[in-house]
Design an enzyme around this catalytic site. Sequence first.
Site, PDB file in Angstrom:
ATOM      1  N   HIS A   1      10.524   3.225  -9.579  1.00 40.23           N
ATOM      2  CA  HIS A   1      11.941   3.408  -9.239  1.00 40.23           C
ATOM      3  C   HIS A   1      12.217   4.730  -8.519  1.00 40.23           C
ATOM      4  O   HIS A   1      11.509   5.725  -8.696  1.00 40.23           O
ATOM      5  CB  HIS A   1      12.790   3.346 -10.519  1.00 40.23           C
ATOM      6  CG  HIS A   1      12.462   4.464 -11.467  1.00 40.23           C
ATOM      7  ND1 HIS A   1      13.104   5.675 -11.438  1.00 40.23           N
ATOM      8  CD2 HIS A   1      11.511   4.562 -12.424  1.00 40.23           C
ATOM      9  CE1 HIS A   1      12.593   6.464 -12.355  1.00 40.23           C
ATOM     10  NE2 HIS A   1      11.611   5.814 -12.963  1.00 40.23           N
TER      11      HIS A   1
ATOM     12  N   HIS B   1       1.638   5.321   4.716  1.00 38.55           N
ATOM     13  CA  HIS B   1       0.787   4.195   4.299  1.00 38.55           C
ATOM     14  C   HIS B   1       0.425   4.386   2.830  1.00 38.55           C
ATOM     15  O   HIS B   1      -0.208   5.382   2.475  1.00 38.55           O
ATOM     16  CB  HIS B   1      -0.474   4.152   5.175  1.00 38.55           C
ATOM     17  CG  HIS B   1      -1.432   3.059   4.809  1.00 38.55           C
ATOM     18  ND1 HIS B   1      -2.612   2.860   5.488  1.00 38.55           N
ATOM     19  CD2 HIS B   1      -1.408   2.106   3.843  1.00 38.55           C
ATOM     20  CE1 HIS B   1      -3.261   1.825   4.955  1.00 38.55           C
ATOM     21  NE2 HIS B   1      -2.549   1.359   3.957  1.00 38.55           N
TER      22      HIS B   1
HETATM   23  C1  LIG Z   1      -9.648  11.903   1.585  1.00 35.83           C
HETATM   24  C2  LIG Z   1     -10.145  11.308   2.911  1.00 35.83           C
HETATM   25  C3  LIG Z   1      -8.935  10.967   3.794  1.00 35.83           C
HETATM   26  C4  LIG Z   1     -10.971  12.402   3.559  1.00 35.83           C
HETATM   27  O1  LIG Z   1     -11.539  11.930   4.733  1.00 35.83           O
HETATM   28  P1  LIG Z   1     -12.133  13.005   5.804  1.00 35.83           P
HETATM   29  O2  LIG Z   1     -11.007  13.873   6.291  1.00 35.83           O
HETATM   30  O3  LIG Z   1     -12.929  12.224   6.796  1.00 35.83           O
HETATM   31  O4  LIG Z   1     -13.025  13.973   4.921  1.00 35.83           O
HETATM   32  P2  LIG Z   1     -14.571  13.916   4.540  1.00 35.83           P
HETATM   33  O5  LIG Z   1     -15.085  12.526   4.359  1.00 35.83           O
HETATM   34  O6  LIG Z   1     -15.257  14.819   5.491  1.00 35.83           O
HETATM   35  O7  LIG Z   1     -14.559  14.600   3.093  1.00 35.83           O
HETATM   36  C5  LIG Z   1     -14.178  15.930   2.927  1.00 35.83           C
HETATM   37  C6  LIG Z   1     -14.594  16.359   1.526  1.00 35.83           C
HETATM   38  O8  LIG Z   1     -13.757  15.668   0.567  1.00 35.83           O
HETATM   39  C7  LIG Z   1     -14.597  14.889  -0.338  1.00 35.83           C
HETATM   40  N1  LIG Z   1     -13.895  13.614  -0.527  1.00 35.83           N
HETATM   41  C8  LIG Z   1     -13.509  12.760   0.456  1.00 35.83           C
HETATM   42  N2  LIG Z   1     -12.832  11.724  -0.075  1.00 35.83           N
HETATM   43  C9  LIG Z   1     -12.805  11.921  -1.410  1.00 35.83           C
HETATM   44  C10 LIG Z   1     -12.244  11.189  -2.480  1.00 35.83           C
HETATM   45  N3  LIG Z   1     -11.560  10.064  -2.234  1.00 35.83           N
HETATM   46  N4  LIG Z   1     -12.364  11.677  -3.727  1.00 35.83           N
HETATM   47  C11 LIG Z   1     -13.043  12.833  -3.955  1.00 35.83           C
HETATM   48  N5  LIG Z   1     -13.603  13.582  -2.965  1.00 35.83           N
HETATM   49  C12 LIG Z   1     -13.492  13.126  -1.715  1.00 35.83           C
HETATM   50  C13 LIG Z   1     -15.912  14.726   0.386  1.00 35.83           C
HETATM   51  O9  LIG Z   1     -16.955  14.532  -0.549  1.00 35.83           O
HETATM   52  C14 LIG Z   1     -16.025  16.034   1.135  1.00 35.83           C
HETATM   53  O10 LIG Z   1     -16.389  17.005   0.182  1.00 35.83           O
HETATM   54  P3  LIG Z   1     -17.395  18.238   0.568  1.00 35.83           P
HETATM   55  O11 LIG Z   1     -16.712  18.953   1.712  1.00 35.83           O
HETATM   56  O12 LIG Z   1     -17.430  19.038  -0.688  1.00 35.83           O
HETATM   57  O13 LIG Z   1     -18.676  17.606   0.951  1.00 35.83           O
HETATM   58  C15 LIG Z   1     -10.993  10.019   2.685  1.00 35.83           C
HETATM   59  O14 LIG Z   1     -12.281  10.345   2.148  1.00 35.83           O
HETATM   60  C16 LIG Z   1     -10.321   9.025   1.768  1.00 35.83           C
HETATM   61  O15 LIG Z   1     -10.450   9.033   0.527  1.00 35.83           O
HETATM   62  N6  LIG Z   1      -9.552   8.131   2.422  1.00 35.83           N
HETATM   63  C17 LIG Z   1      -8.830   7.080   1.768  1.00 35.83           C
HETATM   64  C18 LIG Z   1      -9.245   5.764   2.422  1.00 35.83           C
HETATM   65  C19 LIG Z   1      -8.453   4.613   1.891  1.00 35.83           C
HETATM   66  O16 LIG Z   1      -8.122   4.520   0.720  1.00 35.83           O
HETATM   67  N7  LIG Z   1      -8.123   3.713   2.801  1.00 35.83           N
HETATM   68  C20 LIG Z   1      -7.348   2.548   2.470  1.00 35.83           C
HETATM   69  C21 LIG Z   1      -7.271   1.688   3.704  1.00 35.83           C
HETATM   70  S1  LIG Z   1      -6.415   0.182   3.393  1.00 35.83           S
END
Ligand SMILES: CC(C)(COP(=O)(O)OP(=O)(O)OC[C@H]1O[C@@H](n2cnc3c(N)ncnc32)[C@H](O)[C@@H]1OP(=O)(O)O)[C@@H](O)C(=O)NCCC(=O)NCCS
Length: 219
Positions: A139, A148
């Site tokens: 709510h 998104h």
């Molecule tokens: C958070 C997120 C946006 C980061 O993506 P990015 O900018 O490309 O970053 P990176 O993959 O380089 O990760 C950066 C750091 O965060 C950490 N990290 C990334 N995603 C994480 C997560 N979900 N939980 C915990 N740690 C995470 C990585 O291990 C990395 O750590 P390090 O620097 O210590 O090695 C992405 O990993 C994520 O979780 N996206 C969500 C995707 C999703 O749910 N999509 C739905 C589509 S319908």
Amino acid sequence: VTKVKIALIGHGGHSKVICEILLSSPCNEITGWFDDKFECENRTQGIHYGPIGAIPSFIDAQPNVKFIIAIGNNYNRKAISERLGLGLDHYTTAIHPSAIISPSAIIGSGTVVMPYAVINAHSEIGEHAIINTCSVIEHDNKIEAYSHISPNATLTGNVHIEEGAHIGASATVIPQKRVGAWSKVGAGATVIHDIPDNCTAVGTPARIKIKDSIGGGNV
Ligand SMILES: CC(C)(COP(=O)(O)OP(=O)(O)OC[C@H]1O[C@@H](n2cnc3c(N)ncnc32)[C@H](O)[C@@H]1OP(=O)(O)O)[C@@H](O)C(=O)NCCC(=O)NCCS
């Protein structure tokens, strides 16, 4: 029965999902599909395909057509919306029949609500947002344009998600917290403090991992 004519903008994976949501209602008909990957205009099985630049002449030919920007990337969705410059009355919503939406909730034009999403009392969703499969918007949330909310994310009461923010799959935001504009919350994170604009926050509790993360990233 006159059907609502709808044209999709964007022809990637996300657009296929939106196409199926729209066609789950017998009142809708897809009459156009626009993407810059189509170099020329053509008509196949009653659908007009063409580049985005062909949209103004398509509107001249079908003045009542409504559009959905069916592009998953928040930044690109806003860029296309600004490039087109169409008024909000040119856009429709795409809401799957299995979504449960409170009668007091407000859903902005161009927004997509995927299967089994729940949107509770007095929540307000802005324009061109994506409320993805099985997400829960409790709510009194305020979810701004171009954001998104990914599958299975949970936004508890009075949460504020600012423009273009991306909440990752299965993330949780506790009550009354804010996620700033164009920020990203990682999949599975638990947000217990406000997240400023243009940051990437991950983990439980969510901590800021990247500052000024606008535009890119693994969305
Ligand atoms: C958070 C997120 C946006 C980061 O993506 P990015 O900018 O490309 O970053 P990176 O993959 O380089 O990760 C950066 C750091 O965060 C950490 N990290 C990334 N995603 C994480 C997560 N979900 N939980 C915990 N740690 C995470 C990585 O291990 C990395 O750590 P390090 O620097 O210590 O090695 C992405 O990993 C994520 O979780 N996206 C969500 C995707 C999703 O749910 N999509 C739905 C589509 S319908």
